[in-house]
Design a protein around this motif. Structure first.
Motif, PDB file in Angstrom:
ATOM      1  N   UNK A 235      -8.313   1.484   0.261  1.00 44.25           N
ATOM      2  CA  UNK A 235      -8.366   0.159  -0.348  1.00 44.25           C
ATOM      3  C   UNK A 235      -7.768   0.171  -1.754  1.00 44.25           C
ATOM      4  N   UNK A 236      -7.807   1.333  -2.406  1.00 45.48           N
ATOM      5  CA  UNK A 236      -7.266   1.453  -3.764  1.00 45.48           C
ATOM      6  C   UNK A 236      -5.770   1.138  -3.796  1.00 45.48           C
TER       7      UNK A 236
ATOM      8  N   UNK B 290      -9.023  12.337 -17.088  1.00 43.80           N
ATOM      9  CA  UNK B 290      -8.437  13.403 -17.917  1.00 43.80           C
ATOM     10  C   UNK B 290      -7.046  13.811 -17.439  1.00 43.80           C
ATOM     11  N   UNK B 291      -6.206  14.229 -18.389  1.00 40.33           N
ATOM     12  CA  UNK B 291      -4.831  14.599 -18.065  1.00 40.33           C
ATOM     13  C   UNK B 291      -4.745  15.835 -17.188  1.00 40.33           C
ATOM     14  N   UNK B 292      -5.721  16.732 -17.330  1.00 36.56           N
ATOM     15  CA  UNK B 292      -5.631  17.981 -16.584  1.00 36.56           C
ATOM     16  C   UNK B 292      -5.826  17.801 -15.078  1.00 36.56           C
ATOM     17  N   UNK B 293      -6.368  16.661 -14.667  1.00 37.66           N
ATOM     18  CA  UNK B 293      -6.532  16.438 -13.217  1.00 37.66           C
ATOM     19  C   UNK B 293      -5.557  15.376 -12.691  1.00 37.66           C
ATOM     20  N   UNK B 294      -4.597  14.949 -13.548  1.00 36.12           N
ATOM     21  CA  UNK B 294      -3.601  13.970 -13.109  1.00 36.12           C
ATOM     22  C   UNK B 294      -2.773  14.457 -11.919  1.00 36.12           C
ATOM     23  N   UNK B 295      -2.361  15.744 -11.888  1.00 39.52           N
ATOM     24  CA  UNK B 295      -1.628  16.217 -10.703  1.00 39.52           C
ATOM     25  C   UNK B 295      -2.438  16.088  -9.412  1.00 39.52           C
ATOM     26  N   UNK B 296      -3.753  16.315  -9.524  1.00 42.67           N
ATOM     27  CA  UNK B 296      -4.628  16.177  -8.352  1.00 42.67           C
ATOM     28  C   UNK B 296      -4.659  14.718  -7.889  1.00 42.67           C
ATOM     29  N   UNK B 297      -4.735  13.807  -8.877  1.00 43.06           N
ATOM     30  CA  UNK B 297      -4.753  12.372  -8.551  1.00 43.06           C
ATOM     31  C   UNK B 297      -3.462  11.962  -7.846  1.00 43.06           C
ATOM     32  N   UNK B 298      -2.343  12.423  -8.380  1.00 45.05           N
ATOM     33  CA  UNK B 298      -1.048  12.114  -7.767  1.00 45.05           C
ATOM     34  C   UNK B 298      -0.997  12.598  -6.330  1.00 45.05           C
ATOM     35  N   UNK B 299      -1.517  13.799  -6.109  1.00 45.45           N
ATOM     36  CA  UNK B 299      -1.537  14.361  -4.764  1.00 45.45           C
ATOM     37  C   UNK B 299      -2.433  13.545  -3.834  1.00 45.45           C
TER      38      UNK B 299
ATOM     39  N   UNK C 124       0.794  -1.218   0.000  1.00 43.72           N
ATOM     40  CA  UNK C 124       0.000   0.000   0.000  1.00 43.72           C
ATOM     41  C   UNK C 124       0.826   1.267   0.000  1.00 43.72           C
ATOM     42  N   UNK C 125       1.826   1.339   0.887  1.00 45.43           N
ATOM     43  CA  UNK C 125       2.633   2.556   1.012  1.00 45.43           C
ATOM     44  C   UNK C 125       3.725   2.607  -0.046  1.00 45.43           C
ATOM     45  N   UNK C 126       4.439   1.489  -0.213  1.00 42.23           N
ATOM     46  CA  UNK C 126       5.560   1.466  -1.149  1.00 42.23           C
ATOM     47  C   UNK C 126       5.152   1.082  -2.574  1.00 42.23           C
TER      48      UNK C 126
ATOM     49  N   UNK D 257      -3.054   9.529   0.575  1.00 41.93           N
ATOM     50  CA  UNK D 257      -3.490   8.214   1.060  1.00 41.93           C
ATOM     51  C   UNK D 257      -2.316   7.430   1.627  1.00 41.93           C
ATOM     52  N   UNK D 258      -1.200   7.433   0.909  1.00 40.39           N
ATOM     53  CA  UNK D 258      -0.034   6.664   1.347  1.00 40.39           C
ATOM     54  C   UNK D 258       0.543   7.215   2.645  1.00 40.39           C
ATOM     55  N   UNK D 259       0.586   8.524   2.775  1.00 40.72           N
ATOM     56  CA  UNK D 259       1.093   9.122   4.011  1.00 40.72           C
ATOM     57  C   UNK D 259       0.193   8.779   5.197  1.00 40.72           C
ATOM     58  N   UNK D 260      -1.124   8.844   4.960  1.00 42.13           N
ATOM     59  CA  UNK D 260      -2.079   8.532   6.036  1.00 42.13           C
ATOM     60  C   UNK D 260      -1.951   7.067   6.448  1.00 42.13           C
ATOM     61  N   UNK D 261      -1.803   6.166   5.459  1.00 45.27           N
ATOM     62  CA  UNK D 261      -1.659   4.737   5.746  1.00 45.27           C
ATOM     63  C   UNK D 261      -0.350   4.470   6.478  1.00 45.27           C
ATOM     64  N   UNK D 262       0.724   5.129   6.056  1.00 43.84           N
ATOM     65  CA  UNK D 262       2.030   4.946   6.683  1.00 43.84           C
ATOM     66  C   UNK D 262       2.005   5.379   8.143  1.00 43.84           C
ATOM     67  N   UNK D 263       1.412   6.530   8.423  1.00 39.64           N
ATOM     68  CA  UNK D 263       1.326   7.021   9.799  1.00 39.64           C
ATOM     69  C   UNK D 263       0.488   6.078  10.673  1.00 39.64           C
ATOM     70  N   UNK D 264      -0.570   5.524  10.087  1.00 40.37           N
ATOM     71  CA  UNK D 264      -1.430   4.603  10.829  1.00 40.37           C
ATOM     72  C   UNK D 264      -0.678   3.321  11.169  1.00 40.37           C
TER      73      UNK D 264
END
Length: 540
Positions: A455-456, A471-480, A292-294, A485-492
């Protein structure tokens, strides 16, 4: 069976190890693949139940079989355990939803509990306490080898084949194990005058079931203070009182209360309970970090956990031989458990795959040193007539600790994850980095909302596929969003691993109070050793 020839004992041990490996490999092969299976079948909120039901049914089976095998012998129960396990594994592969998966894993748990209880007790029948150290180390090595092969093979299978084959691929091994036990294992005549404690068995099972359901549902399905959870804990308390009353009157109790007047048995079981609660509760979530994190695939996730198993195999085999040679065992627990704690601390703060590998190696060394000890302490402190029930009590407390640990750590995980996600959303809104979903068309907004579900992260192919459809224009938002999600999972996960570390530390403190008595060189207790055992009971 101690008087059998050495050659006959070795052939019986081959049969026992075959049965154990069949059960162990079927458990470890799904460890790295389970997150993907849950993602396919759905129901991440029930993830812990797949593990909990297995531990629940195996725990009940373990404690019930202990006394019964003292009466009827080990052979019929190992055979029955293999049959249960084969049926459970076969049906699990046909699961179409999470609830069927849970039910069929429960059947597998029954088989595993029977096999493990009978197998470890049979070693006590075959060998004197002094010799058991070597064989306990070898049996631990079997678990270790299955832990090396299982996760890696499971990861490869889930990446390259239908997930059902994880449960079917080793079914032929079960048939072979059944034939070996049937032909090689000697039959023991039933002990005369022993009665089955049906009432005690019923209320012990009800106590365990209500207790574990309460811990499993608390904080996830229901609030800790809800009527359902409090009702389950109350039912467990009532059933326990009734069980204790029944056991004081039973002529042949399923779990003799006198056993716990022995301070060595009692303290060993408490240590096993606490240690397994911390260890299992934390380790079950290790794949969440790796996958999940890595973002590592299940195949390579198995490679990350492999060093732990290799270290455990080597160290447990060596430690078992040293115990047999010296007759001393406490020192290995005193040395091994701090090493386990160091490994878990590294897990808590790991931020890369190489550091995860280091954590696995350190933890595996500690596990190999400490784990073989506590079965020996219990078996060495009781008479041969109590061997089955004493061994099953040890496994009962370990399984109970592991099951409750998984449930409690699951609650900690979900609660911490929810808090971390809420904090991340508030921070994004405060800094103006949040995204306004109302600007998107409903279909795209719905897809984007999926990236707020942790879960994703457990199904990387699905995550990448969904990412490419937007769409490509919202890809930066998806990456963020994925990074959040990964940071939240890692901290948990850090919180979970620290909680597990604290429990293992408590177990370490208790080890210093464990009284060590010499390992016998025969199953026949001398008068002096009987006096030591009596003193243990009085001291307890």
């Amino acid at each position: 069976m101690e008087d059998l020839s050495h050659k006959r004992k070795i052939t019986i041990m081959i049969a026992i190890i075959s049965a154990m490996f069949f059960a162990a490999i079927n458990q470890t092969i799904v460890s790295t693949a389970m997150p993907r299976i849950i993602a396919i079948l759905g129901g991440m909120e029930y993830y812990t139940w797949v593990i909990t039901i297995y531990m629940l049914t195996s725990t009940i089976a373990t404690v019930l079989v202990g006394k019964l095998s003292d009466i009827y012998g080990r052979k019929p129960f190992i055979l029955a355990g293999i049959i249960f396990f084969i049926i459970g594994a076969f049906l699990t592969g046909f699961s179409t939803d999470i609830f069927q998966l849970i039910a069929y894993r429960g059947i597998q748990g029954i088989g595993a509990g029977i096999i493990m209880a009978s197998a470890f007790t049979a070693v006590g029948d075959l060998f004197a306490p002094r010799e058991r150290g070597k064989w306990t180390g070898i049996m631990m090595a079997v678990f270790g080898f299955s832990s090396v092969l299982g996760p890696t093979l499971g990861g490869w299978l889930i990446d390259n084949m239908d997930w059902q084959w994880l449960f079917w691929i080793f079914l032929p091994l079960g048939v072979v194990a059944f034939i070996l036990i049937l032909t090689l294992f000697p039959k023991v005549e039933r002990k005369a005058g022993e009665k089955i404690d049906y009432s005690g068995s019923l209320f012990l099972s009800l106590t365990i079931t209500a207790l574990l359901l309460g811990f499993s549902w608390a904080g996830t399905k229901y609030d800790w203070g809800s009527v359902q959870v409090i009702g389950l804990f109350a039912a467990a308390a009532v059933c326990l009182v009734i069980f204790l009353f029944i056991e004081t009157k039973a002529t042949s109790p399923v779990l003799p209360l006198a056993l716990f007047r022995n301070d060595i048995v009692t303290l060993s079981n408490i240590i096993g309970f606490i240690m397994n609660a911390g260890m299992m509760g934390a380790l079950i979530y290790l794949p969440f970090f790796v996958q999940g994190v890595e973002g590592i695939s299940p195949t390579y996730s198995g490679y990350v956990t492999m060093p732990m198993s290799i270290a455990m195999v080597i160290v447990s085999t060596v430690i078992g031989r040293w115990i047999t040679k010296t007759g001393k065992y406490k020192r290995y627990a005193v040395l091994g458990m701090p090493v386990m704690i160091c490994g878990m601390l590294i897990m808590a703060y790991m931020n890369s795959v190489p550091l995860a590998v280091v954590a696995m190696i350190v933890f595996g060394i500690g596990l190999g040193m400490g784990m073989p000890v506590f079965s020996l302490t219990v078996q060495n402190a009781v008479s041969p007539a109590q061997l089955g029930v004493a061994t099953s009590s040890s496994q009962l407390f370990r399984n109970l600790g592991g099951t409750i640990g998984i449930a409690v750590m699951g609650t900690i995980m979900q609660s911490s994850l929810r808090t971390n996600m809420e904090d991340a959303a508030k921070e994004a809104a405060a800094t103006g980095q949040g995204f306004d979903f109302s600007k998107l068309d409903p279909a795209t907004a719905k897809q984007l909302a999926d990236f707020q579900n942790p879960e994703m992260l457990l199904d990387q192919p699905k995550l990448e596929q969904l990412q490419q459809t937007l769409p490509k224009d919202i890809q930066p938002v998806i990456t963020q969003m994925v990074e959040t999600l990964r940071n939240a999972l890692s901290d948990s996960l850090t919180t979970v691993f620290l909680a597990g570390t604290a429990l293992v530390f408590v177990a370490l403190i208790l080890v210093f109070f464990l009284r060590e008595i010499p390992l016998r060189t025969s199953n026949k207790m001398s008068q002096e050793e009987k006096q030591v055992g009596s003193a243990a009971a009085i001291d307890g």
